[in-house]
Design a protein around this motif. Structure first.
Motif, PDB file in Angstrom:
ATOM      1  N   ASP A 302    -124.224  16.279 117.859  1.00  0.00           N
ATOM      2  CA  ASP A 302    -125.485  16.547 118.549  1.00  0.00           C
ATOM      3  C   ASP A 302    -126.532  15.480 118.231  1.00  0.00           C
ATOM      4  N   ALA A 303    -126.474  14.916 117.019  1.00  0.00           N
ATOM      5  CA  ALA A 303    -127.395  13.836 116.662  1.00  0.00           C
ATOM      6  C   ALA A 303    -127.071  12.579 117.455  1.00  0.00           C
ATOM      7  N   LYS A 304    -125.794  12.290 117.595  1.00  0.00           N
ATOM      8  CA  LYS A 304    -125.372  11.120 118.362  1.00  0.00           C
ATOM      9  C   LYS A 304    -125.749  11.281 119.839  1.00  0.00           C
ATOM     10  N   LYS A 305    -125.601  12.487 120.357  1.00  0.00           N
ATOM     11  CA  LYS A 305    -125.950  12.747 121.757  1.00  0.00           C
ATOM     12  C   LYS A 305    -127.448  12.570 121.979  1.00  0.00           C
ATOM     13  N   LEU A 306    -128.248  13.112 121.062  1.00  0.00           N
ATOM     14  CA  LEU A 306    -129.697  12.982 121.167  1.00  0.00           C
ATOM     15  C   LEU A 306    -130.108  11.511 121.107  1.00  0.00           C
ATOM     16  N   LEU A 307    -129.502  10.768 120.195  1.00  0.00           N
ATOM     17  CA  LEU A 307    -129.822   9.353 120.068  1.00  0.00           C
ATOM     18  C   LEU A 307    -129.505   8.614 121.362  1.00  0.00           C
ATOM     19  N   ALA A 308    -128.363   8.918 121.971  1.00  0.00           N
ATOM     20  CA  ALA A 308    -127.975   8.269 123.219  1.00  0.00           C
ATOM     21  C   ALA A 308    -128.973   8.584 124.330  1.00  0.00           C
ATOM     22  N   GLU A 309    -129.464   9.813 124.368  1.00  0.00           N
ATOM     23  CA  GLU A 309    -130.439  10.198 125.382  1.00  0.00           C
ATOM     24  C   GLU A 309    -131.754   9.444 125.202  1.00  0.00           C
ATOM     25  N   ARG A 310    -132.217   9.351 123.952  1.00  0.00           N
ATOM     26  CA  ARG A 310    -133.478   8.668 123.691  1.00  0.00           C
ATOM     27  C   ARG A 310    -133.338   7.163 123.947  1.00  0.00           C
ATOM     28  N   ARG A 311    -132.200   6.622 123.601  1.00  0.00           N
ATOM     29  CA  ARG A 311    -131.961   5.199 123.858  1.00  0.00           C
ATOM     30  C   ARG A 311    -132.021   4.915 125.355  1.00  0.00           C
ATOM     31  N   LYS A 312    -131.409   5.785 126.150  1.00  0.00           N
ATOM     32  CA  LYS A 312    -131.435   5.633 127.607  1.00  0.00           C
ATOM     33  C   LYS A 312    -132.861   5.724 128.129  1.00  0.00           C
ATOM     34  N   GLY A 313    -133.670   6.611 127.539  1.00  0.00           N
ATOM     35  CA  GLY A 313    -135.051   6.755 127.972  1.00  0.00           C
ATOM     36  C   GLY A 313    -135.875   5.505 127.728  1.00  0.00           C
ATOM     37  N   VAL A 314    -135.611   4.820 126.618  1.00  0.00           N
ATOM     38  CA  VAL A 314    -136.306   3.555 126.352  1.00  0.00           C
ATOM     39  C   VAL A 314    -135.833   2.486 127.326  1.00  0.00           C
ATOM     40  N   LEU A 315    -134.534   2.441 127.561  1.00  0.00           N
ATOM     41  CA  LEU A 315    -133.963   1.419 128.441  1.00  0.00           C
ATOM     42  C   LEU A 315    -134.438   1.544 129.878  1.00  0.00           C
ATOM     43  N   ASP A 316    -134.429   2.760 130.410  1.00  0.00           N
ATOM     44  CA  ASP A 316    -134.780   2.915 131.829  1.00  0.00           C
ATOM     45  C   ASP A 316    -136.268   3.180 132.049  1.00  0.00           C
ATOM     46  N   GLY A 317    -137.028   3.259 130.963  1.00  0.00           N
ATOM     47  CA  GLY A 317    -138.473   3.434 131.078  1.00  0.00           C
ATOM     48  C   GLY A 317    -138.929   4.856 131.264  1.00  0.00           C
ATOM     49  N   SER A 318    -138.001   5.799 131.256  1.00  0.00           N
ATOM     50  CA  SER A 318    -138.386   7.190 131.463  1.00  0.00           C
ATOM     51  C   SER A 318    -139.014   7.814 130.217  1.00  0.00           C
ATOM     52  N   ARG A 319    -138.755   7.203 129.059  1.00  0.00           N
ATOM     53  CA  ARG A 319    -139.329   7.703 127.806  1.00  0.00           C
ATOM     54  C   ARG A 319    -139.726   6.522 126.933  1.00  0.00           C
ATOM     55  N   PRO A 320    -140.795   5.838 127.267  1.00  0.00           N
ATOM     56  CA  PRO A 320    -141.241   4.709 126.434  1.00  0.00           C
ATOM     57  C   PRO A 320    -141.643   5.187 125.052  1.00  0.00           C
ATOM     58  N   VAL A 321    -141.556   4.303 124.082  1.00  0.00           N
ATOM     59  CA  VAL A 321    -141.847   4.682 122.702  1.00  0.00           C
ATOM     60  C   VAL A 321    -143.288   5.168 122.552  1.00  0.00           C
ATOM     61  N   PHE A 322    -144.234   4.379 123.046  1.00  0.00           N
ATOM     62  CA  PHE A 322    -145.654   4.714 122.882  1.00  0.00           C
ATOM     63  C   PHE A 322    -146.185   5.326 124.172  1.00  0.00           C
ATOM     64  N   GLN A 323    -145.760   6.550 124.454  1.00  0.00           N
ATOM     65  CA  GLN A 323    -146.199   7.229 125.665  1.00  0.00           C
ATOM     66  C   GLN A 323    -147.206   8.319 125.309  1.00  0.00           C
TER      67      GLN A 323
END
Length: 364
Positions: A302-323
Motif C-alpha cells: 500500500d505504501a508503494k501504491k501510494l508513492l506511485a500515485e503521488r509520483r504520477k500527480g507530480v509528473l502530470d501536474g495534477s498534484r504539484p508539490v506546493f499546491q
C-alpha cells in the motif's frame, strides 16, 4: 561563499554558434570535457552523483569524449585557478558543480569565450555560460510521503546544510509530503552549516533521534545520517544517490539525481555543432533528472501504491508539490486553494510551512 547552491535567475537563452568547436574538432581528437567537484567522489552523495553523470557521459560517446575531474576543490580563489587550468589545457566544455564556484566560473568564462561553461545551481550567466539545477524538492516530497506512511510517532527529522532557499524548499516539500499522509506529522531541523561534515551530520542525526524522530532526511552529502539511523534502529533516506550499503536496514528509499541527463544533452549538441546555451535549466521528474528509487524491500504494497500515485500527480501536474491551500508555520496563507506556487517563489523560499518546528536562521 559557504553554500554551493542558491536561488536561480531565469533569463532568455542566447544563441552562440561562435562558441562551438564544430566539425573540425569532431574530426580530430576527442572532445575534452572538464568537471570541478566540491567534495571527494566517494561512494555516495552530491559529488558521487555528479561523477556518475560524468561516467555515463563517457559511456554515451565512446571515443568521442575524454573527461577530466578535479575533486575536493575549495570554493574561492583556488576554484578559479582550477577552472582556468582546465580551459588552458584544451577542455572545450567545463562543468563546475558547486554554487560557490559561480563567480570564478564567470570570470574564466569571460576570458575564454570559445569554451562552453556550465555552472550548477547558480544565477549568473554569460554568452558562453549557463546554469543548471535539479528539482530536488520533488524527491524530498516523495520521501516525505513514505516518511508519513512509515513513521509510528509522526516525529520526523532533517539534517540541513545551509539555510538557503533550495534546502528550505526541500525541508518544506518533505513535510508537505508527510502531512499529506499524516496531518499531525511534524519535522525538526538541525543545521550543520556544511555540505560535507560527517561528524556534524552524525551528531545532528543522533540528536534528532534522541528527540523522538523515527524517520530522518538530510540535505547533506555524507552517509553519516543513514549510518546513525541504522545504528539506532530508525529509518532514513539516501540523498542525491543510493546509500543502501551504508544502512541496509535503515534506508527506506533514495532521492537520486541523474546529472547525466543534462551532461549528455550538452555534450551531444556540442559534438553535433548544434549547441545553443540555455541560460537557465531546472530539470525534474519529468526530464528524468530526479526520482525516488531503491525502495526498501520491507515497504508494504500500500505504501508503494501510494508513492506511485503521488509520483504520477507530480509528473502530470495534477498534484504539484506546493499546491494550495498552503500556509507558513505562522498560519499565513502563501498559496491559495486551487493555485500552485510559481517557480520564482519557490526559488526565493525563506520560510517554513506548517508542520516544521523552529525558525529559519535569518529568515521569517
Amino acid at each position: 561563499m559557504t553554500s554551493r547552491r542558491t536561488a536561480l535567475k531565469w533569463t532568455a537563452g542566447l544563441a552562440a554558434a561562435s562558441l562551438l568547436p564544430g566539425a573540425a574538432l569532431r574530426a580530430a581528437e576527442p572532445l575534452k570535457v572538464g568537471f570541478v567537484y566540491v567534495g571527494p567522489v566517494g561512494e555516495a552523495g552530491w559529488t558521487f552523483a555528479h561523477d556518475l553523470g560524468r561516467r555515463a557521459l563517457e559511456a554515451a560517446f565512446p571515443g568521442q569524449v575524454k573527461t577530466t575531474f578535479i575533486e575536493s576543490v575549495p570554493e574561492g580563489a583556488d576554484a578559479e585557478r582550477v577552472i582556468r587550468n582546465l580551459a588552458q589545457d584544451g577542455h572545450r566544455v567545463i562543468f563546475t558543480t558547486s554554487f560557490g564556484y559561480m563567480d570564478a566560473t564567470l570570470k574564466v568564462a569571460r576570458q575564454y569565450p570559445k569554451v562552453v561553461f556550465q555552472h550548477a545551481t547558480g544565477f549568473k550567466t554569460a554568452a558562453n555560460m549557463g546554469t543548471y539545477d535539479v528539482r530536488t524538492y520533488e524527491g524530498a516530497y516523495l520521501a516525505g510521503v513514505l516518511a508519513g506512511k512509515t513513521s509510528k510517532s509522526g516525529n520526523l527529522g532533517v539534517v540541513g546544510s545551509h539555510p538557503i532557499p533550495e534546502v528550505i524548499r526541500n525541508i518544506n516539500a518533505f513535510t508537505i509530503g508527510a502531512r499529506s499522509v499524516n496531518p499531525k506529522a511534524s519535522t525538526r531541523v538541525i543545521w550543520v552549516n556544511s555540505w560535507f561534515d560527517p561528524g556534524k551530520e552524525r551528531q545532528a542525526a543522533l540528536t534528532l533521534i534522541a528527540q523522538g524522530a523515527d524517520v530522518l532526511m538530510q540535505n547533506t552529502d555524507s552517509p553519516a545520517v543513514l549510518q546513525a539511523a541504522q545504528e539506532k534502529g530508525v529509518f532514513a533516506f539516501g540523498w542525491d544517490s543510493d546509500m543502501t550499503s551504508f544502512g541496509p536496514k535503515a534506508q527506506l528509499a533514495a532521492s537520486e539525481i541523474d546529472w547525466s541527463v543534462w551532461y549528455k544533452k550538452v555534450v551531444g549538441e556540442v559534438l553535433a555543432g548544434k549547441f545553443e546555451p540555455k541560460q537557465q535549466v531546472w530539470y525534474g521528474l519529468k526530464e528524468g533528472a530526479i526520482d525516488l528509487g531503491h525502495l526498501a524491500a520491507s515497504l508494504p504494497e500500500d505504501a508503494k501504491k501510494l508513492l506511485a500515485e503521488r509520483r504520477k500527480g507530480v509528473l502530470d501536474g495534477s498534484r504539484p508539490v506546493f499546491q494550495g491551500p498552503l500556509r507558513d508555520q505562522a498560519g499565513k496563507e502563501v498559496v491559495a486553494a486551487g493555485q500552485a506556487l510559481a517557480d520564482k517563489d519557490k526559488l526565493a523560499m525563506n520560510y517554513y510551512v506548517e508542520g516544521v518546528q523552529g525558525t529559519v536562521p535569518g529568515g521569517k
